[in-house]
Design a protein around this motif. Structure first.
Motif, PDB file in Angstrom:
ATOM      1  N   GLU A 136       6.544  15.745  15.966  1.00 16.41           N
ATOM      2  CA  GLU A 136       8.002  15.744  16.039  1.00 16.41           C
ATOM      3  C   GLU A 136       8.493  16.791  17.035  1.00 16.41           C
ATOM      4  O   GLU A 136       9.446  16.560  17.794  1.00 16.41           O
ATOM      5  CB  GLU A 136       8.595  16.018  14.651  1.00 16.41           C
ATOM      6  CG  GLU A 136      10.109  15.937  14.589  1.00 16.41           C
ATOM      7  CD  GLU A 136      10.656  14.554  14.914  1.00 16.41           C
ATOM      8  OE1 GLU A 136      11.846  14.464  15.291  1.00 16.41           O
ATOM      9  OE2 GLU A 136       9.903  13.573  14.799  1.00 16.41           O
ATOM     10  N   ALA A 137       7.811  17.954  17.060  1.00 19.98           N
ATOM     11  CA  ALA A 137       8.164  19.007  18.022  1.00 19.98           C
ATOM     12  C   ALA A 137       7.942  18.533  19.452  1.00 19.98           C
ATOM     13  O   ALA A 137       8.746  18.824  20.348  1.00 19.98           O
ATOM     14  CB  ALA A 137       7.334  20.255  17.748  1.00 19.98           C
ATOM     15  N   ILE A 138       6.872  17.795  19.672  1.00 16.57           N
ATOM     16  CA  ILE A 138       6.589  17.242  21.008  1.00 16.57           C
ATOM     17  C   ILE A 138       7.718  16.314  21.439  1.00 16.57           C
ATOM     18  O   ILE A 138       8.218  16.406  22.572  1.00 16.57           O
ATOM     19  CB  ILE A 138       5.248  16.477  21.000  1.00 16.57           C
ATOM     20  CG1 ILE A 138       4.076  17.462  20.879  1.00 16.57           C
ATOM     21  CG2 ILE A 138       5.101  15.633  22.263  1.00 16.57           C
ATOM     22  CD1 ILE A 138       2.735  16.777  20.663  1.00 16.57           C
ATOM     23  N   LYS A 139       8.128  15.419  20.559  1.00  9.54           N
ATOM     24  CA  LYS A 139       9.197  14.464  20.889  1.00  9.54           C
ATOM     25  C   LYS A 139      10.480  15.192  21.276  1.00  9.54           C
ATOM     26  O   LYS A 139      11.128  14.860  22.277  1.00  9.54           O
ATOM     27  CB  LYS A 139       9.473  13.550  19.688  1.00  9.54           C
ATOM     28  CG  LYS A 139       8.348  12.600  19.333  1.00  9.54           C
ATOM     29  CD  LYS A 139       8.724  11.778  18.098  1.00  9.54           C
ATOM     30  CE  LYS A 139       7.593  10.879  17.663  1.00  9.54           C
ATOM     31  NZ  LYS A 139       7.958  10.101  16.441  1.00  9.54           N
ATOM     32  N   ILE A 140      10.847  16.185  20.490  1.00  5.55           N
ATOM     33  CA  ILE A 140      12.093  16.914  20.736  1.00  5.55           C
ATOM     34  C   ILE A 140      12.000  17.716  22.031  1.00  5.55           C
ATOM     35  O   ILE A 140      12.942  17.730  22.841  1.00  5.55           O
ATOM     36  CB  ILE A 140      12.417  17.845  19.548  1.00  5.55           C
ATOM     37  CG1 ILE A 140      12.677  17.019  18.289  1.00  5.55           C
ATOM     38  CG2 ILE A 140      13.616  18.737  19.867  1.00  5.55           C
ATOM     39  CD1 ILE A 140      12.786  17.846  17.020  1.00  5.55           C
ATOM     40  N   PHE A 141      10.869  18.362  22.254  1.00  6.10           N
ATOM     41  CA  PHE A 141      10.682  19.184  23.456  1.00  6.10           C
ATOM     42  C   PHE A 141      10.734  18.322  24.720  1.00  6.10           C
ATOM     43  O   PHE A 141      11.419  18.670  25.693  1.00  6.10           O
ATOM     44  CB  PHE A 141       9.349  19.930  23.367  1.00  6.10           C
ATOM     45  CG  PHE A 141       9.063  20.807  24.560  1.00  6.10           C
ATOM     46  CD1 PHE A 141       9.825  21.937  24.806  1.00  6.10           C
ATOM     47  CD2 PHE A 141       8.022  20.511  25.430  1.00  6.10           C
ATOM     48  CE1 PHE A 141       9.559  22.757  25.905  1.00  6.10           C
ATOM     49  CE2 PHE A 141       7.750  21.317  26.527  1.00  6.10           C
ATOM     50  CZ  PHE A 141       8.521  22.447  26.758  1.00  6.10           C
ATOM     51  N   LEU A 142      10.033  17.198  24.729  1.00  2.00           N
ATOM     52  CA  LEU A 142      10.026  16.327  25.904  1.00  2.00           C
ATOM     53  C   LEU A 142      11.411  15.745  26.186  1.00  2.00           C
ATOM     54  O   LEU A 142      11.819  15.631  27.347  1.00  2.00           O
ATOM     55  CB  LEU A 142       9.014  15.181  25.713  1.00  2.00           C
ATOM     56  CG  LEU A 142       7.543  15.573  25.651  1.00  2.00           C
ATOM     57  CD1 LEU A 142       6.680  14.334  25.423  1.00  2.00           C
ATOM     58  CD2 LEU A 142       7.096  16.300  26.914  1.00  2.00           C
ATOM     59  N   ASP A 143      12.132  15.398  25.135  1.00  2.00           N
ATOM     60  CA  ASP A 143      13.478  14.868  25.312  1.00  2.00           C
ATOM     61  C   ASP A 143      14.413  15.943  25.868  1.00  2.00           C
ATOM     62  O   ASP A 143      15.353  15.640  26.614  1.00  2.00           O
ATOM     63  CB  ASP A 143      14.018  14.346  23.976  1.00  2.00           C
ATOM     64  CG  ASP A 143      15.382  13.703  24.108  1.00  2.00           C
ATOM     65  OD1 ASP A 143      15.512  12.744  24.888  1.00  2.00           O
ATOM     66  OD2 ASP A 143      16.330  14.181  23.460  1.00  2.00           O
ATOM     67  N   TYR A 144      14.146  17.202  25.546  1.00  2.00           N
ATOM     68  CA  TYR A 144      14.978  18.312  26.022  1.00  2.00           C
ATOM     69  C   TYR A 144      14.687  18.635  27.483  1.00  2.00           C
ATOM     70  O   TYR A 144      15.599  18.807  28.286  1.00  2.00           O
ATOM     71  CB  TYR A 144      14.733  19.549  25.155  1.00  2.00           C
ATOM     72  CG  TYR A 144      15.605  20.727  25.507  1.00  2.00           C
ATOM     73  CD1 TYR A 144      16.903  20.826  25.016  1.00  2.00           C
ATOM     74  CD2 TYR A 144      15.133  21.748  26.322  1.00  2.00           C
ATOM     75  CE1 TYR A 144      17.713  21.914  25.334  1.00  2.00           C
ATOM     76  CE2 TYR A 144      15.930  22.839  26.643  1.00  2.00           C
ATOM     77  CZ  TYR A 144      17.218  22.922  26.144  1.00  2.00           C
ATOM     78  OH  TYR A 144      18.010  23.996  26.472  1.00  2.00           O
TER      79      TYR A 144
END
Length: 220
Positions: free
Chosen positions: A105-113
């Motif tokens: 979930e952290a990966i998804k949020i970081f990449l989207d940011y």
């Protein structure tokens, strides 16, 4: 044949990774002042990219000289690995009241940011490798963004502007002292990300005054 293979391989990836890759379809030719930068930092259980894990990620985005603090990123991850020796530095315990999320979930949020922003970090190679290790554990590729290391950039700027001899190593504390940057929330991911952003902008300002503000100096 190569593009058919690439497209076939791409369809096996999750949608969030494909969305991230899509940001790099076109070449970004923006000027430095028009470019979106993201300064980020990771707090980890140690320095081994194979066995250690990311505990938190902090990031701030900015274009020009305006740091969007109200749109900063701060993530805390559930700990599969615990190293009591590093708690003294980052003060992140295995169990506390922080709102923690799983690594994927952290990966998804970081990449989207970050999208296709130019990434800035102090000792960037370490933070990049830790994020890439996270991506690898979930069957994804490596970060595609351009990277700037504030330690290397400051070293180079001193050589360019003052003709000083190149120094082998600068800590973030060194740069705070040299550039008169307050050490607010030092050794937290979000605090170090903001400090790194301010350090970067101060280096840019010095280069700009000496007419040495060029992409070649930043990305070399």
């Amino acid at each position: 044949m190569f593009f058919k293979w690439l497209n076939k391989k791409k369809t096996r990836y999750p949608e969030f990774w494909i969305a991230y890759l899509d940001h790099f379809k076109t070449i970004d030719k923006k000027s430095i002042n028009e470019t979106r930068f993201v300064a980020f930092d990771t707090e980890t259980t140690g320095f081994d990219t194979h066995k250690d894990r990311v505990l938190s990620i902090g990031a701030v985005a900015f274009t020009g000289k305006a740091i969007a603090v109200n749109h900063s990123l701060e993530l805390y991850l559930n700990q599969d690995v615990f190293n009591p020796e590093t708690v003294e530095i980052h003060e992140l315990l295995k169990s506390n009241n922080l709102n923690k999320i799983e690594e994927l979930e952290a990966i998804k949020i970081f990449l989207d940011y970050i999208k296709n922003a130019t990434l800035i970090a102090h000792h960037a190679g370490f933070d990049r490798n830790m994020i890439n290790a996270m991506l690898s554990r979930h069957g994804l590729g490596k970060l595609k963004n351009k990277f700037i290391d504030t330690g290397i950039l400051y070293n180079r700027s001193k050589h360019i502007i003052y003709r000083d001899n190149l120094q082998t190593h600068y800590t973030l504390d060194d740069l705070c002292k040299e550039l008169n940057v307050p050490k607010v929330d030092r050794h937290t991911a979000s605090g170090d990300a903001l400090i790194t952003a301010v350090v970067f902008l101060k280096i840019l300002s010095r280069l700009d005054k000496r007419k040495n503000l060029k992409w070649g100096y930043l990305l070399r």
